[in-house]
Design a protein around this motif. Structure first.
Motif, PDB file in Angstrom:
ATOM      1  N   LYS A  47       0.878  -1.172  -0.170  1.00 24.30           N
ATOM      2  CA  LYS A  47       0.178   0.160   0.029  1.00 24.30           C
ATOM      3  C   LYS A  47       0.823   1.332  -0.019  1.00 24.30           C
ATOM      4  O   LYS A  47       0.616   2.134  -0.621  1.00 24.30           O
ATOM      5  CB  LYS A  47      -0.998  -0.240   1.142  1.00 24.30           C
ATOM      6  CG  LYS A  47      -0.204  -0.274   2.547  1.00 24.30           C
ATOM      7  CD  LYS A  47      -1.491  -0.420   3.512  1.00 24.30           C
ATOM      8  CE  LYS A  47      -0.970  -0.437   5.151  1.00 24.30           C
ATOM      9  NZ  LYS A  47       0.483  -1.148   5.112  1.00 24.30           N
ATOM     10  N   SER A  48       2.061   1.138   0.711  1.00 25.08           N
ATOM     11  CA  SER A  48       2.938   2.621   0.713  1.00 25.08           C
ATOM     12  C   SER A  48       3.533   2.638  -0.517  1.00 25.08           C
ATOM     13  O   SER A  48       3.703   3.689  -1.089  1.00 25.08           O
ATOM     14  CB  SER A  48       4.154   2.416   1.644  1.00 25.08           C
ATOM     15  OG  SER A  48       3.285   2.407   3.052  1.00 25.08           O
ATOM     16  N   ASP A 174      -0.033   8.713   3.909  1.00 18.77           N
ATOM     17  CA  ASP A 174       0.102   7.215   4.236  1.00 18.77           C
ATOM     18  C   ASP A 174       0.444   7.161   5.822  1.00 18.77           C
ATOM     19  O   ASP A 174       1.298   7.602   6.557  1.00 18.77           O
ATOM     20  CB  ASP A 174       1.717   6.965   3.686  1.00 18.77           C
ATOM     21  CG  ASP A 174       1.974   5.475   3.911  1.00 18.77           C
ATOM     22  OD1 ASP A 174       1.426   4.709   4.216  1.00 18.77           O
ATOM     23  OD2 ASP A 174       3.112   5.113   3.356  1.00 18.77           O
TER      24      ASP A 174
HETATM   25 MG    MG Z   1       3.828   1.483   5.007  1.00 28.03          MG
END
Ligand code: MG
Ligand code: SF4
Length: 323
Positions: A47-48, A174
């Motif tokens: 996801k990052s 994030d």
């Molecule tokens: Mg991350």
């Protein structure tokens, strides 16, 4: 506003000792203006990486990222992309790490204003900084202090003020509250929602925590080992989850565990992404896996990628009829 063209064959290859890791693969989604799309997954889900690709910090090795019709990768659109940079800003989990500790807060917040040439007179710039600090719930005089003088929550407010200084419309956040105490988390989430309403902002909100995104997101995408396995409206995803992994994540949050569903216990750990399992990469942890799951990658269809859902042996929200 934001669209990742389909199919997005993203092969982000990160160097590992003598091995390659495909961090994100076949990820495809869009975010409408003024909406919040949350991407949820465990650490290692990619996801990052998605967040960094969206803001252009990491180019995809294959495929395309397109924002407001402008390609983030096509060299012929470099000029348009520079314009876009101002409109998209990122907020990180640790705001302190993204600030120069020797700069006063007014310098940190004014930097994008100067870099993008949005205002020229020193008086106007300082007035704008005071306005931005007030907007995020700080005092204009806080600009005279250094980052170390602030708490984690206040630093995240400073980071948000800096992101807004460029007149950004799209914020990629994030894990913006993961490092904060629970009570402070709620304050920052409320601030982000309030700013969204007032300024019409669009958010891509990355989190490992479904409870955190519950009141933030219009839509939620669930990532597992570099792929989105389910995407849907927030309410729908919480009340009628389809993918077994989404159910597992919901069950990991005590307050959300029993919204009219039988429990699917959390089991196993996320496998090593360098050598992912065959077929559906979730099969070693999935209580509904069968031989087909071990052999065949499920196709993403109607918001979910799962053989059991497609075969009708797993109903949204419920638990399997026949395994
Ligand atoms: Mg991350
Ligand atoms: Fe489980 Fe099979 Fe669905 Fe994968 S495809 S989540 S292993 S049932």
């Amino acid at each position: 506003l934001f669209d990742v063209s389909r199919p997005w064959l993203n092969r982000v290859i990160e160097r590992q000792p003598r091995q390659f890791l495909r961090a994100v693969d076949h990820v495809s989604f869009s975010v409408a203006k003024g909406e919040t799309l949350a991407i949820v997954g465990e650490s290692g889900s990619g996801k990052s990486t998605v967040a960094r690709m969206v803001v252009g910090l990491m180019p995809p090795s294959d495929g395309e990222v397109r924002i407001a019709g402008i390609s983030m990768t096509d060299p012929r659109q470099a000029a348009e992309r520079r314009q876009l940079r101002r409109r998209i800003q990122m907020i990180f989990q640790d705001p302190y790490a993204s600030m120069n500790p020797r700069w006063r807060v007014d310098r940190i917040v004014s930097e994008p204003i100067r870099a993008f040439g949005l205002l020229s007179g020193e008086r106007e710039i300082q007035a704008r900084v005071g306005e931005l600090l007030t907007l995020v719930g700080l005092h204009p005089d806080d600009g005279k202090r250094y980052p170390h003088a602030f708490s984690g929550g206040q630093r995240q407010r400073i980071a948000i003020a800096r992101a807004l200084a460029s007149e950004a419309e799209f914020l990629v956040a994030d894990e913006p509250t993961s490092a904060l105490d629970v009570s402070v988390q709620a304050q920052i989430l409320n601030l982000m929602r309030d700013l969204q309403d007032r300024l019409g902002l669009t958010y891509l909100f990355i989190s490992h925590n479904l409870a955190v995104v519950r009141h933030m997101a219009n839509r939620i995408g669930v990532m597992y080992l570099g792929r989105i396995v389910e995407i849907g409206g927030g309410r729908e995803l919480f009340t009628a989850p389809k993918h077994p992994y989404t159910r597992m994540l919901l069950d990991a949050v005590p307050d959300l565990a029993h919204i009219g569903r039988q429990r699917v216990p959390v089991q196993g750990e996320i496998p090593n992404p360098i050598n992912p399992p065959s077929g559906c990469t979730f099969h070693p942890r999935c209580p509904f896996a069968n031989d087909r799951c071990k052999a065949e990658v499920p196709v993403f269809r109607d918001g979910v990628a799962c053989h059991a859902v497609e075969e009708g042996r797993l109903m949204p929200g419920g638990v399997a009829a026949v395994a």
